[in-house]
Write an enzyme that holds these catalytic residues in place. Structure first.
Site, PDB file in Angstrom:
ATOM      1  N   ASP A   9       0.779  -1.231   0.070  1.00 42.70           N
ATOM      2  CA  ASP A   9       0.109  -0.100  -0.074  1.00 42.70           C
ATOM      3  C   ASP A   9       0.765   1.175  -0.081  1.00 42.70           C
ATOM      4  O   ASP A   9       1.865   1.479   0.660  1.00 42.70           O
ATOM      5  CB  ASP A   9      -0.599  -0.122   1.417  1.00 42.70           C
ATOM      6  CG  ASP A   9      -1.932   0.880   1.326  1.00 42.70           C
ATOM      7  OD1 ASP A   9      -2.765   0.906   0.529  1.00 42.70           O
ATOM      8  OD2 ASP A   9      -2.104   1.830   2.141  1.00 42.70           O
ATOM      9  N   GLU A  11       2.069  -0.269  -4.874  1.00 42.06           N
ATOM     10  CA  GLU A  11       0.952   0.604  -5.209  1.00 42.06           C
ATOM     11  C   GLU A  11       1.615   1.940  -5.555  1.00 42.06           C
ATOM     12  O   GLU A  11       2.237   2.363  -4.709  1.00 42.06           O
ATOM     13  CB  GLU A  11      -0.224   0.768  -4.222  1.00 42.06           C
ATOM     14  CG  GLU A  11      -1.295   1.938  -4.834  1.00 42.06           C
ATOM     15  CD  GLU A  11      -2.076   2.244  -3.636  1.00 42.06           C
ATOM     16  OE1 GLU A  11      -1.824   2.152  -2.380  1.00 42.06           O
ATOM     17  OE2 GLU A  11      -3.129   2.900  -3.937  1.00 42.06           O
TER      18      GLU A  11
HETATM   19  O1  ISL Z   1      -8.030   8.667  -4.017  1.00 43.79           O
HETATM   20  C1  ISL Z   1      -7.186   8.344  -3.335  1.00 43.79           C
HETATM   21  C2  ISL Z   1      -6.368   9.174  -2.709  1.00 43.79           C
HETATM   22  O2  ISL Z   1      -7.067  10.596  -2.642  1.00 43.79           O
HETATM   23  C3  ISL Z   1      -7.206   6.839  -3.206  1.00 43.79           C
HETATM   24  O3  ISL Z   1      -6.770   6.458  -4.618  1.00 43.79           O
HETATM   25  C4  ISL Z   1      -6.122   6.241  -2.296  1.00 43.79           C
HETATM   26  O4  ISL Z   1      -6.104   6.887  -1.112  1.00 43.79           O
HETATM   27  C5  ISL Z   1      -4.673   6.165  -2.876  1.00 43.79           C
HETATM   28  O5  ISL Z   1      -4.632   5.526  -4.102  1.00 43.79           O
HETATM   29  C6  ISL Z   1      -3.866   5.366  -1.874  1.00 43.79           C
HETATM   30  O6  ISL Z   1      -4.705   3.966  -1.737  1.00 43.79           O
HETATM   31  C7  ISL Z   1      -4.408   3.186  -0.648  1.00 43.79           C
HETATM   32  O7  ISL Z   1      -4.109   3.752   0.634  1.00 43.79           O
HETATM   33  C8  ISL Z   1      -4.995   4.324   1.166  1.00 43.79           C
HETATM   34  C9  ISL Z   1      -6.371   3.489   1.423  1.00 43.79           C
HETATM   35  O8  ISL Z   1      -7.404   4.417   1.955  1.00 43.79           O
HETATM   36  C10 ISL Z   1      -6.753   3.047   0.036  1.00 43.79           C
HETATM   37  O9  ISL Z   1      -7.718   2.125  -0.008  1.00 43.79           O
HETATM   38  C11 ISL Z   1      -5.308   2.302  -0.448  1.00 43.79           C
HETATM   39  O10 ISL Z   1      -5.639   1.627  -1.710  1.00 43.79           O
HETATM   40  C12 ISL Z   1      -4.466   4.595   2.709  1.00 43.79           C
HETATM   41  O11 ISL Z   1      -4.049   3.168   3.149  1.00 43.79           O
END
Ligand code: ISL
Ligand code: CA
Length: 573
Positions: free
Chosen positions: A226, A280
């Site tokens: 993440d 990610e």
């Molecule tokens: O729109 C976003 C940010 O404004 C989301 O795409 C997301 O917060 C970002 O892509 C990061 O995502 C990941 O980390 C976040 C979590 O809320 C998301 O579900 C996860 O995929 C924090 O852990």
């Protein structure tokens, strides 16, 4: 005298290990994750087994034959760890425990064994840029300025009664919260219940590596990581410029030690276990992505790039979608990955709206055709495809109408920041967020036309999409022409194309507004992203290899006729 690092990381995971049978031998030259089709499960919304309205691990276990029947090679499981659910599990309070709502560690072991019995690998969601503020590390860290865990997190003095710098949180408000106990502020790129871990501290990195070893010893195949590029912070944490404030993720993802930390993680944990590492890549530039996935550098195996899913949006604002612009993104991603890198391909996930509504046509007359046409796009691009739960049956966005229907912490934070302050009219925000909200992908999986779509016998934690009687797995499972039937056939066909994941990619109609036409090695892929019948200009006589609708594609010398929202793979003689 045990040194500080061993004491500190001791709180990570001290569980027993279960040895598991070795992995099946992989093709000697191509790693399994380059040939796999990966299915993402958001456990909260997948299948409830005990009637509390919340999906859980036994629910996943009860659906493993469905996943196997789809032809899936690996599952990416969104966080299953103990969490107070401030961000639905992306705020972890114990990295070595299962969230009680999802079940027990025995349930996890049963699910994992069930996957292994079916030849399905399990990839966990490693959320280590931040923890929950209810993690024992943070409870200790906030207790006093000289607590041994103080520098597990990022604490700074404020500027008077203001935060240490102007960093914004992605979930509204500043990325700093002042803690009364010690009068200092702690950093959180996301919610205030998600304090950022301090990766400068080697004890933090060691503790993370211990967590990874705990789950790898149980037999998981690797991790989706993440916002992993965020773990290296900018030295001195200087203010963002007005330009940088528009997209802070690019600053957050370009810290000076990101590559160093990824190489250390590879040496310490990933390589010894042969674990797959999927980063990610929110805010990661193409150049940084290429370095992150360059196999010679020993960092990550692939990244989840956001350029496709965020092309037509600015934060929560929906922008017009242009197919030529979308095609340029695919062409750039395929060109920039380089000879030593690797791409993932996805059109939806738990953070994005449903692909049929986003890139397709979710009108009741067109959703099925467009879902199958998009499946061809997803599964004939270079790289590893990721299917998100419900995408394989053509689930659509939810008809959100008012702010009270949303669960997402991100939505409520934005509402507070932008609507309650009067910056944006409520109607404007609601119109856009209904199209872009993450909650569109978090409504319960639609299994059948029974109550609550067969997801739960209780009250679902999120409302079920009212179209579940028309769109559900049960009505499709025995219909070859259904979205589900087509995904099964397409995944099976793709698994037999040894070159499809790696062969060349050439866009043949880059400027066409509604046709997507590209060459992939020995075949050409033609997709009609409109309701109109279209004639596709081809050089040579097409033989149809497969089509998303048997009656939707007709080959003629020199061209191909495609019905509305139909896609076809053809070979040319
Ligand atoms: O729109 C976003 C940010 O404004 C989301 O795409 C997301 O917060 C970002 O892509 C990061 O995502 C990941 O980390 C976040 C979590 O809320 C998301 O579900 C996860 O995929 C924090 O852990
Ligand atoms: Ca449950």
């Amino acid at each position: 005298m045990t040194d500080r690092r061993s004491v500190l990381k001791g709180m990570a995971c001290t569980a027993g290990v279960i040895s598991v049978a070795g992995e099946a031998q992989l093709h000697p030259t191509v790693p399994w994750w380059k040939r796999a089709t990966i299915y993402q499960i958001y456990p909260r919304s997948f299948q409830d087994s005990n009637g509390d309205g919340i999906g859980d691990l036994p629910g996943i276990t009860s659906r493993l034959d469905y996943i196997k029947g789809l032809g899936i090679d690996a599952v990416w499981l969104s966080p299953h760890f103990a969490s107070p659910n401030a961000d639905n599990g992306y705020d972890i309070s114990d990295y070595c425990a299962v969230m009680p709502e999802f079940g027990s560690m025995a349930d996890f072991d049963t699910m994992l064994a069930g996957m292994k019995d079916r030849g399905i690998r399990l990839i966990l969601d490693l959320v280590v840029n931040h923890s929950s503020d209810e993690h024992a590390w943070f409870t200790a860290s906030r207790a006093s300025r000289n607590n041994p865990y103080r520098d597990f997190y990022i604490w700074r003095d404020g500027k008077g009664d203001q935060p240490p710098n102007n960093y914004p949180s992605f979930f509204g408000g500043p990325a700093w919260t002042r803690d009364e106990t010690t009068g200092q502020w702690y950093l959180h790129y996301f919610g205030r219940k998600q304090p950022d871990l301090n990766w400068e501290n080697p004890a933090v990195r060691d503790a993370v590596y211990d967590v990874m070893r705990f789950w790898l010893e149980k037999g998981v195949a690797g991790f989706r990581m993440d916002v992993i590029p965020f773990v290296s912070k900018q030295p001195g944490l200087p203010d963002l410029s007005p330009e940088q404030l528009k997209n802070p993720e690019y600053v957050y993802a370009s810290g000076p030690k990101m590559h160093e930390y990824m190489q250390e993680m590879r040496r310490e944990v990933l390589a010894p276990y042969g674990a797959v590492a999927i980063g990610e890549a929110y805010g990661v530039t193409a150049e940084a992505a290429q370095r992150l996935t360059d196999s010679r550098r020993g960092e990550l195996d692939m990244v989840l790039n956001f350029d496709v899913v965020r092309l037509d949006r600015d934060g929560w604002r929906k922008l017009p979608l242009s197919l030529p612009a979308l095609k340029k993104v695919y062409a750039r991603l395929n060109a920039e990955v380089g000879p030593f890198g690797w791409n993932s391909v996805f059109q939806e996930n738990h953070d994005n709206p449903r692909a049929v509504s986003h890139f397709g046509d979710d009108d009741p007359l067109w959703w099925e055709r467009s879902a199958k046409a998009l499946a061809v796009l997803l599964l004939t691009q270079p790289g590893t495809p990721f299917i998100y739960q419900g995408e394989e049956i053509g689930m659509t966005n939810y008809p959100f109408r008012e702010i009270g229907e949303f669960n997402d912490v991100e939505v409520h934070g934005q509402w507070k920041d932008d609507v309650e302050t009067g910056k944006v009219p409520a109607a404007t925000y609601l119109w856009d967020i209904a199209q872009t909200s993450r909650d569109n992908a978090r409504t319960p999986m639609q299994w059948s036309s029974q109550s609550n779509a067969g997801f739960t016998r209780g009250k679902p934690w999120m409302p079920v999409n009212p179209n579940f009687t028309a769109i559900n797995a049960a009505t499709q499972t025995s219909k070859d022409s259904s979205v589900l039937g087509f995904y099964r056939r397409l995944i099976r066909w793709r698994s037999r194309q040894s070159d499809l994941a790696v062969s060349s990619y050439v866009d043949l109609l880059p400027d066409h507004p509604t046709l997507f036409l590209y060459r992939r090695g020995s075949v050409v892929v033609a997709i009609n992203l409109s309701r109109q019948v279209q004639q596709v200009p081809l050089t040579g006589n097409p033989t149809i290899v497969l089509a998303s609708d048997d009656d939707g594609a007709t080959g003629q010398p020199g061209n191909l006729i495609l019905s509305g929202w139909t896609a076809a793979v053809v070979s040319l003689s």
